[in-house]
Design a protein around this motif. Structure first.
Motif, short mmCIF file in Angstrom:
data_model
loop_
_atom_site.label_atom_id
_atom_site.label_comp_id
_atom_site.label_asym_id
_atom_site.label_seq_id
_atom_site.Cartn_x
_atom_site.Cartn_y
_atom_site.Cartn_z
N SER A 67 0.82 -1.22 0.00
CA SER A 67 0.00 0.00 0.00
C SER A 67 0.85 1.26 0.00
O SER A 67 1.98 1.29 0.51
CB SER A 67 -0.92 0.01 1.22
N TRP A 68 0.29 2.29 -0.60
CA TRP A 68 0.96 3.60 -0.62
C TRP A 68 1.06 4.15 0.79
O TRP A 68 2.00 4.86 1.14
CB TRP A 68 0.15 4.55 -1.52
N LYS A 69 0.10 3.76 1.62
CA LYS A 69 0.14 4.23 3.00
C LYS A 69 1.38 3.73 3.73
O LYS A 69 1.97 4.45 4.53
CB LYS A 69 -1.13 3.79 3.76
N LEU A 70 1.75 2.50 3.42
CA LEU A 70 2.98 1.96 4.03
C LEU A 70 4.18 2.80 3.56
O LEU A 70 5.08 3.12 4.35
CB LEU A 70 3.17 0.48 3.65
N PHE A 71 4.15 3.14 2.28
CA PHE A 71 5.24 3.98 1.77
C PHE A 71 5.31 5.29 2.55
O PHE A 71 6.38 5.73 2.97
CB PHE A 71 5.05 4.26 0.28
N GLU A 72 4.10 5.88 2.75
CA GLU A 72 4.08 7.17 3.46
C GLU A 72 4.55 7.02 4.91
O GLU A 72 5.26 7.87 5.44
CB GLU A 72 2.67 7.75 3.41
N GLN A 73 4.16 5.90 5.52
CA GLN A 73 4.61 5.63 6.90
C GLN A 73 6.14 5.52 6.96
O GLN A 73 6.79 6.09 7.84
CB GLN A 73 4.03 4.32 7.41
#
Lengths: 220, 455
Positions: free
Chosen positions: B82-88
């Protein structure tokens, strides 16, 4: 005349295929002085070539004494005997025994390689010129006539200026004309160089040309 | 006249046998040298390739597959994260740099990689070496455009699912930054430029899938324009086409379909996942963060982390066994060549015995005769080995073209590896060993018997 070759009570026995012992050589005494030339005759199979091999130190006698130029080569180690042979004995064979891959000059230089003579390639070239092969130095044996091949063999035998020259039927593979020419050449060079010559032959014409004729059976 | 001259004469006299046996030694040595060069060269290049990739994060699966896919543009992607993991991860204090990559298409077999401008501005594929442009500029990238692309892709996915259920679909208005005004730009690697002839300003159409295929669907609706060409890096980057990540998500079929793996309850949140990427490359602020972060990521159910350097070492540990087998095969070829030399010399002994007897009659010692034969066998091996050494390097030099086309890197073909000297020693020892038998036969030659006239 000092002795260059002296044999006393020399015998040599071979074991035959059936296990029996065959005495090929049994001689009491034989001597050759410096510069002397003799012809050794005997029936086929009487041991003439064996005697030359004993003198050259290629074979060892069962008993007796062989002295060449004051040294008993049979008392030397094999390596020392090889060195002694190269320096003191020139060997001319019936079938020339030239190495086919080597030129006339290289065959003579091979003789020089194991001996101790000085003069290098110049002496080899000089000798080949003296046997009439100055124009054939770079020719391989196959490109030479049989007479020329034997002349190369003579030059090779003499390249180390040995006191003793052994010639085992040197004219045996040559026609009459070449035989005479080669024999004359060998004798002339030995005379000029004061080399002692012992020549084995079957040829009556050759025998006649020598003052000293030794019959092997007379030495027994 | 000397021994070596006699040896050379002997070899020339039996030229065919000498040539054949020498060639068999050369083949064995060339094979061994080529194996050593290729193995060490490939390993070195692969290990060098991992230098800029401290940690790679991707979907659960094979860590090696993730590394091959992300670092070397080989194999297929194990899935999306997920892109959210990238952002995290990007926001994590321990992380110095996070670069997202998305793959799924190719152009003439060259992989198309969606990424951000960070790849060109901050990423170093080797310490101190950033991707440099040989011509043009990097593509335009904005986070806003990416978010809009994610929305658009999500909307397309919903519409497709509705169609599949047979529901009537009303096209919703497209978010801002529609394809018409969104730049579809690409920066191509040096090999891509050379082999396809693409130049700045030219356009190309991507095909679906990471490998070329006759049946692959072409994305004819959106051609990309080449805006930059990378200088050669001698890494997989030379064979890649880099596009802005937002344009990647506009490609038909690149819809976002939810997470690829179940998410733990504590990892779930109410915000929908805005987008996905194939992998993330991380550079950490300190090596001490590597293992804690590695464990944290691997503890998740939707992602895993891998250390490229460790994975490549593991790969070469496995490949090393095959490599040893090949090397053993080359040694076997050398042994067969050694036996061939011994047989060849043995076969020539009957004609040689007379020559040996003549040499002995001329005063050559037994040891001299032994040396001549031994020297001949050794010379054949040394000359064969030298030719094989050169041949092995030439084979690698010739194979470099194909290797470059396949992997984007070349092996230094004329760099001598220390192991090559051992191969040479083995060849010389083998020559000496193979010569001992015939040399002993020559040593024992009966001179008187072999001097007698043959007829």
């Amino acid at each position: 005349m000092s002795e260059v070759l002296s044999l006393r009570n020399v015998s040599k026995t071979f074991r035959e295929a059936d296990g029996n012992l065959l005495e090929v050589i049994s001689l009491r005494q034989f001597e050759l002085g410096a510069g002397e030339q003799a012809v050794l005759v005997g029936e086929s199979g009487s041991g003439k070539s064996t005697l030359l091999n004993l003198i050259a130190g290629i074979l060892l006698p069962d008993k007796g004494e062989i002295m060449v130029n004051g040294t008993n080569p049979t008392k030397l180690s094999e390596a020392a005997r090889d060195r002694f042979r190269a320096a003191n004995i020139g060997y001319v064979f019936q079938s020339f025994n030239l190495l086919q891959g080597f030129t006339a000059l290289e065959n003579v230089l091979l003789g020089q390689m194991f001996g101790s003579a000085n003069g290098g390639a110049d002496r080899a070239v000089q000798l080949l010129k003296s046997v009439g092969l100055g124009h054939r130095l770079q020719h391989k044996p196959r490109a030479l006539s049989v007479g020329e091949q034997q002349r190369v063999a003579i030059a090779r035998a003499l390249v180390n200026a040995p006191p003793l020259v052994l010639a085992d039927e040197p004219t045996g593979s040559l026609d009459a004309r070449n035989g005479v020419a080669v024999l004359d050449l060998l004798r002339r060079i030995c005379t000029e160089g004061k080399h002692t010559l012992l020549l084995v032959t079957h040829d009556p014409q050759v025998m006649k040309s020598f003052e000293k004729v030794v019959r092997l059976e007379d030495l027994r | 006249m000397n021994l070596m001259k006699i040896v050379m004469k002997n070899m020339r006299q039996r030229a065919l046998a000498t040539w054949l046996t020498g060639t068999s030694v050369a083949l064995g040595v060339a094979l061994a040298v080529a194996i050593v060069l290729i193995k060490q060269g490939v390993q070195q290049r692969f290990e060098q390739g991992t230098l800029g990739y401290e940690m790679v994060v991707g979907a659960k699966g094979s860590p090696l597959q993730l590394v091959l896919n992300t670092v070397y543009n080989l194999d297929i992607s194990p899935g999306n994260i997920s892109w959210k993991l990238f952002e995290q991860l990007r926001a994590d204090q321990r992380v110095k740099l996070a670069v997202p990559f998305s793959v799924g298409d190719n152009f003439h077999g060259f992989r198309i990689v969606g990424t951000t401008d960070v790849f060109f501005k901050d990423f170093e594929f080797e310490p101190g070496r950033k991707p440099e442009l040989a011509a043009g500029r990097i593509f335009t990238f904005t986070e806003a455009a990416l978010k809009s692309a994610f929305q658009e892709a999500e909307q397309r996915a919903k519409e497709r699912e509705a169609k599949e259920r047979g529901e009537e679909v009303k096209s919703a208005p497209m978010p801002e930054g529609t394809p018409a005004n969104r730049p579809f730009e690409a920066v191509i690697g040096s090999t891509v430029a050379r082999e396809t002839g693409l130049q700045i300003g030219q356009t190309f159409i991507a095909a679906h899938g990471v490998q070329p295929s006759a049946e692959a669907k072409e994305h004819t609706e959106n051609p990309w324009t080449v805006v930059g060409i990378l200088a050669p890096t001698h890494t997989a980057a030379d064979r890649a086409v880099y596009i802005n990540l937002d344009s990647f998500y506009h490609i038909e079929g690149h819809e976002i379909r939810g997470p690829t793996a179940p998410v733990k309850a504590e990892e779930k949140d109410n915000d929908p996942d805005p987008g996905q990427v194939s992998s993330i490359v991380l550079k950490l602020r300190s090596p001490i963060h590597a293992f804690p972060l590695y464990r944290e990521i691997n503890d998740r159910q939707d992602a895993m982390a891998a250390f490229p350097a460790a994975e490549i070492r593991k790969l070469f540990d496995i490949v090393g066994n095959i490599d040893r087998l090949l090397f053993a095969q080359a040694i076997l070829v050398l042994i067969v060549a050694g036996v061939a030399i011994a047989v060849s010399i043995y076969n020539s002994m009957s004609e040689r015995r007379r020559e040996i007897a003549i040499l002995r009659a001329l005063g050559a010692r037994r040891a001299t005769i032994f040396s001549i034969v031994l020297l001949e066998a050794t010379t054949i091996c040394v000359v064969g080995a030298a030719a094989g050494l050169l041949g092995g390097h030439l084979v690698v030099a010739a194979a470099n073209g194909a290797l470059y086309r396949a992997s984007g890197f070349v092996i230094p073909a004329f760099h001598i590896q220390p192991l090559e000297w051992y191969i040479l020693y083995v060849a010389v020892a083998l020559g000496a060993l193979s010569g001992i038998g015939p040399a002993w036969g020559a040593y024992r030659t009966d001179v008187a018997k072999n001097l007698a006239p043959s007829s």
